[in-house]
Scaffold this active site. Structure first.
Site, PDB file in Angstrom:
ATOM      1  N   MET A 290     -12.314  -5.834   4.542  1.00 33.23           N
ATOM      2  CA  MET A 290     -11.286  -4.967   5.704  1.00 33.23           C
ATOM      3  C   MET A 290     -10.797  -5.564   6.774  1.00 33.23           C
ATOM      4  O   MET A 290     -12.456  -5.762   7.718  1.00 33.23           O
ATOM      5  CB  MET A 290     -12.027  -3.624   5.428  1.00 33.23           C
ATOM      6  CG  MET A 290     -12.231  -2.905   4.147  1.00 33.23           C
ATOM      7  SD  MET A 290     -10.140  -1.982   3.642  1.00 33.23           S
ATOM      8  CE  MET A 290      -9.743  -1.401   4.905  1.00 33.23           C
TER       9      MET A 290
ATOM     10  N   ASP B 180      -7.270  -6.733   3.463  1.00 36.32           N
ATOM     11  CA  ASP B 180      -6.529  -5.048   3.964  1.00 36.32           C
ATOM     12  C   ASP B 180      -6.463  -4.967   5.715  1.00 36.32           C
ATOM     13  O   ASP B 180      -7.645  -4.178   5.640  1.00 36.32           O
ATOM     14  CB  ASP B 180      -6.963  -4.578   3.134  1.00 36.32           C
ATOM     15  CG  ASP B 180      -6.533  -2.678   3.158  1.00 36.32           C
ATOM     16  OD1 ASP B 180      -5.675  -2.326   3.225  1.00 36.32           O
ATOM     17  OD2 ASP B 180      -6.907  -1.519   2.475  1.00 36.32           O
ATOM     18  N   GLY B 181      -5.593  -4.403   5.898  1.00 35.65           N
ATOM     19  CA  GLY B 181      -5.845  -3.668   7.295  1.00 35.65           C
ATOM     20  C   GLY B 181      -4.443  -4.973   8.189  1.00 35.65           C
ATOM     21  O   GLY B 181      -4.870  -5.931   8.543  1.00 35.65           O
ATOM     22  N   GLY B 182      -3.599  -4.207   8.686  1.00 32.22           N
ATOM     23  CA  GLY B 182      -2.548  -5.014   9.743  1.00 32.22           C
ATOM     24  C   GLY B 182      -1.992  -6.321   9.405  1.00 32.22           C
ATOM     25  O   GLY B 182      -1.855  -7.333  10.172  1.00 32.22           O
TER      26      GLY B 182
ATOM     27  N   SER C  22       1.056  -0.938   0.038  1.00 38.72           N
ATOM     28  CA  SER C  22       0.072  -0.284  -0.467  1.00 38.72           C
ATOM     29  C   SER C  22       0.606   1.536   0.062  1.00 38.72           C
ATOM     30  O   SER C  22       1.688   1.396   1.151  1.00 38.72           O
ATOM     31  CB  SER C  22      -1.053  -0.305   1.335  1.00 38.72           C
ATOM     32  OG  SER C  22      -1.605   1.166   1.456  1.00 38.72           O
TER      33      SER C  22
ATOM     34  N   MET D  86     -11.889   5.007  -0.906  1.00 37.87           N
ATOM     35  CA  MET D  86     -12.443   5.172   0.544  1.00 37.87           C
ATOM     36  C   MET D  86     -13.282   6.174   0.084  1.00 37.87           C
ATOM     37  O   MET D  86     -13.164   7.829   0.741  1.00 37.87           O
ATOM     38  CB  MET D  86     -11.982   4.660   1.690  1.00 37.87           C
ATOM     39  CG  MET D  86     -11.153   3.986   2.144  1.00 37.87           C
ATOM     40  SD  MET D  86      -9.810   3.604   3.215  1.00 37.87           S
ATOM     41  CE  MET D  86      -8.768   3.109   1.243  1.00 37.87           C
TER      42      MET D  86
ATOM     43  N   HIS E   2      -8.028   1.827  -4.248  1.00 38.85           N
ATOM     44  CA  HIS E   2      -8.932   1.432  -3.110  1.00 38.85           C
ATOM     45  C   HIS E   2      -9.950   2.285  -3.356  1.00 38.85           C
ATOM     46  O   HIS E   2      -9.136   3.261  -2.449  1.00 38.85           O
ATOM     47  CB  HIS E   2      -8.054   0.361  -2.057  1.00 38.85           C
ATOM     48  CG  HIS E   2      -9.509   0.420  -0.914  1.00 38.85           C
ATOM     49  ND1 HIS E   2      -8.946  -0.109   0.445  1.00 38.85           N
ATOM     50  CD2 HIS E   2     -10.830   0.393   0.048  1.00 38.85           C
ATOM     51  CE1 HIS E   2      -9.821   0.175   1.026  1.00 38.85           C
ATOM     52  NE2 HIS E   2     -10.805  -0.022   0.252  1.00 38.85           N
TER      53      HIS E   2
ATOM     54  N   GLY F  88      -9.382   4.461   6.859  1.00 41.31           N
ATOM     55  CA  GLY F  88      -9.084   5.479   7.242  1.00 41.31           C
ATOM     56  C   GLY F  88      -7.815   5.187   6.989  1.00 41.31           C
ATOM     57  O   GLY F  88      -7.126   6.808   6.785  1.00 41.31           O
ATOM     58  N   PHE F  89      -6.787   4.275   8.315  1.00 44.20           N
ATOM     59  CA  PHE F  89      -5.051   4.908   8.314  1.00 44.20           C
ATOM     60  C   PHE F  89      -4.028   3.137   7.982  1.00 44.20           C
ATOM     61  O   PHE F  89      -4.968   2.265   8.402  1.00 44.20           O
ATOM     62  CB  PHE F  89      -4.913   4.931   9.631  1.00 44.20           C
ATOM     63  CG  PHE F  89      -6.203   6.602  10.273  1.00 44.20           C
ATOM     64  CD1 PHE F  89      -5.345   8.091   9.930  1.00 44.20           C
ATOM     65  CD2 PHE F  89      -7.106   6.075  10.604  1.00 44.20           C
ATOM     66  CE1 PHE F  89      -6.148   9.024   9.990  1.00 44.20           C
ATOM     67  CE2 PHE F  89      -8.379   7.375  10.912  1.00 44.20           C
ATOM     68  CZ  PHE F  89      -7.577   8.769  10.549  1.00 44.20           C
ATOM     69  N   GLY F  90      -3.497   4.037   7.703  1.00 41.48           N
ATOM     70  CA  GLY F  90      -2.459   2.701   7.616  1.00 41.48           C
ATOM     71  C   GLY F  90      -1.958   2.630   9.399  1.00 41.48           C
ATOM     72  O   GLY F  90      -2.294   3.301  10.369  1.00 41.48           O
ATOM     73  N   GLY F  91      -1.316   0.945   9.638  1.00 38.67           N
ATOM     74  CA  GLY F  91      -0.232   1.079  10.510  1.00 38.67           C
ATOM     75  C   GLY F  91      -1.448   0.574  11.706  1.00 38.67           C
ATOM     76  O   GLY F  91      -1.388   0.171  13.036  1.00 38.67           O
TER      77      GLY F  91
ATOM     78  N   HIS G  77      -1.402  -1.149  -4.138  1.00 39.94           N
ATOM     79  CA  HIS G  77      -2.317  -0.574  -3.746  1.00 39.94           C
ATOM     80  C   HIS G  77      -1.673   0.606  -3.802  1.00 39.94           C
ATOM     81  O   HIS G  77      -1.127   1.706  -2.455  1.00 39.94           O
ATOM     82  CB  HIS G  77      -2.662  -1.214  -2.537  1.00 39.94           C
ATOM     83  CG  HIS G  77      -4.129  -1.341  -1.693  1.00 39.94           C
ATOM     84  ND1 HIS G  77      -4.889  -2.121  -2.239  1.00 39.94           N
ATOM     85  CD2 HIS G  77      -3.609  -0.817  -1.017  1.00 39.94           C
ATOM     86  CE1 HIS G  77      -6.210  -1.935  -1.741  1.00 39.94           C
ATOM     87  NE2 HIS G  77      -5.077  -0.899  -0.742  1.00 39.94           N
TER      88      HIS G  77
ATOM     89  N   ASP H 265      -4.415   3.935  -2.316  1.00 45.75           N
ATOM     90  CA  ASP H 265      -5.584   4.116  -0.792  1.00 45.75           C
ATOM     91  C   ASP H 265      -5.791   5.086  -1.511  1.00 45.75           C
ATOM     92  O   ASP H 265      -5.216   6.261  -1.080  1.00 45.75           O
ATOM     93  CB  ASP H 265      -5.287   3.992   0.625  1.00 45.75           C
ATOM     94  CG  ASP H 265      -5.125   2.726   0.772  1.00 45.75           C
ATOM     95  OD1 ASP H 265      -6.358   2.043   0.852  1.00 45.75           O
ATOM     96  OD2 ASP H 265      -4.077   2.210   0.910  1.00 45.75           O
TER      97      ASP H 265
ATOM     98  N   GLY I  51       0.745  -2.406   4.397  1.00 48.21           N
ATOM     99  CA  GLY I  51       1.994  -1.061   3.991  1.00 48.21           C
ATOM    100  C   GLY I  51       2.766  -1.238   5.337  1.00 48.21           C
ATOM    101  O   GLY I  51       3.747  -1.362   4.468  1.00 48.21           O
ATOM    102  N   SER I  52       2.217  -0.535   6.053  1.00 48.92           N
ATOM    103  CA  SER I  52       3.431  -0.342   6.888  1.00 48.92           C
ATOM    104  C   SER I  52       4.300  -1.346   7.306  1.00 48.92           C
ATOM    105  O   SER I  52       5.816  -1.607   7.171  1.00 48.92           O
ATOM    106  CB  SER I  52       2.913  -0.181   8.966  1.00 48.92           C
ATOM    107  OG  SER I  52       1.886  -0.996   9.100  1.00 48.92           O
TER     108      SER I  52
ATOM    109  N   MET J  84      -8.763   8.233  -0.488  1.00 44.78           N
ATOM    110  CA  MET J  84      -9.720   8.978   1.288  1.00 44.78           C
ATOM    111  C   MET J  84     -10.031  10.337   0.627  1.00 44.78           C
ATOM    112  O   MET J  84      -9.522  10.713   0.084  1.00 44.78           O
ATOM    113  CB  MET J  84      -9.327   8.782   2.133  1.00 44.78           C
ATOM    114  CG  MET J  84      -8.920   7.161   2.302  1.00 44.78           C
ATOM    115  SD  MET J  84      -7.554   7.085   3.843  1.00 44.78           S
ATOM    116  CE  MET J  84      -6.806   5.471   3.709  1.00 44.78           C
TER     117      MET J  84
END
Ligand code: DX5
Ligand code: ZN
Length: 217
Positions: free
Chosen positions: A138, A176-178, A9, A69, A67, A143-146, A34, A36, A198-199, A38
């Site tokens: 999701m 997507d996420g974590g 991401s 959002m 993606h 809304g946020f990475g990390g 990817h 994002d 991402g992170s 927003m």
């Protein structure tokens, strides 16, 4: 073995070195990039739009996984296709015109994805599952990475994989996420085809090696 894709991401990239970071992905084992987008309305954050997507697209030949959002994606999906997206994923919670979004994207010749937030049940996908190419689950609130992976998301993937197989469909599952090398194996095993990271990628000491570690988890 099912398709395994890593989609780094760009939200976690260094925007002051966007070309450098895009070229890193371009060299890497990741098949997708990817993106994002927003709007500050659908999610409590604003990222970037068409010019940034164009800049990234011009620095790589990889598959552009966009993606959205944003609310009312039907107003913008065609412009994202024109800006270089190969796949456009919109949120089912963000529009009352799901079929219209699908038709607009099909007419542009790009792949169609639909995303569900963590609390959205899979039943909302029943009427459209045979019309789309991918479902994006999701595993954090968008809304946020990390953020930390929400427990129960793996079971949601397994249930979706069963829905797809029961219907004899060929729909990809992305999450997507974590996501990191620590949960990648269970996610691929649960039925995911594409993992967004991402992170985990961009904060790693060696991002290219991290992509390989996720791919081979
Ligand atoms: C969050 C975005 C994600 C984000 C993931 O709303 O959709 O793609 O970049 O970041 P990590 O992998 O750090 O959870
Ligand atoms: Zn995303």
């Amino acid at each position: 073995m099912k398709t395994r894709i890593v989609a780094p991401s760009m939200l976690s990239a260094d925007f002051g070195n966007l070309e450098r970071d895009t070229k890193m992905i371009d060299r890497s084992a990741a098949e997708w990039v990817h993106i994002d987008v927003m709007d500050g309305v659908f999610v409590p954050n604003i990222s970037f739009g068409f010019p940034v997507l164009k800049a990234i697209t011009s620095a790589t030949n990889k598959f552009m996984d966009v993606h959205l959002m944003i609310v009312e994606p039907e107003k913008y999906v065609e412009r994202f296709a024109d800006a270089g997206a190969d796949l456009v994923t919109f949120h089912i919670e963000a529009t009352e015109c799901v079929d219209r979004c699908i038709e607009l994207l099909r007419a542009k010749g790009v792949k169609v994805g639909v995303s569900v937030k963590p609390k959205t049940p899979l039943s909302v996908l029943e009427p459209i599952l045979d019309k789309i190419d991918l479902v994006l689950i999701m595993s954090v609130e968008p809304g946020f990475g990390g953020q930390s992976f929400i427990e129960g998301s793996t079971e949601k993937v397994m249930a979706l994989r069963k829905m797809i197989e029961d219907r004899g469909l060929d729909v990809l599952i992305e999450i997507d996420g974590g996501v990191s090398r620590h949960n990648a194996h269970e996610l691929y095993e649960a039925g995911c085809n594409a993992l967004v990271a991402g992170s985990a990628v961009f904060c790693a000491p060696d991002p290219e090696a991290e992509i390989v570690a996720i791919l081979n988890a």
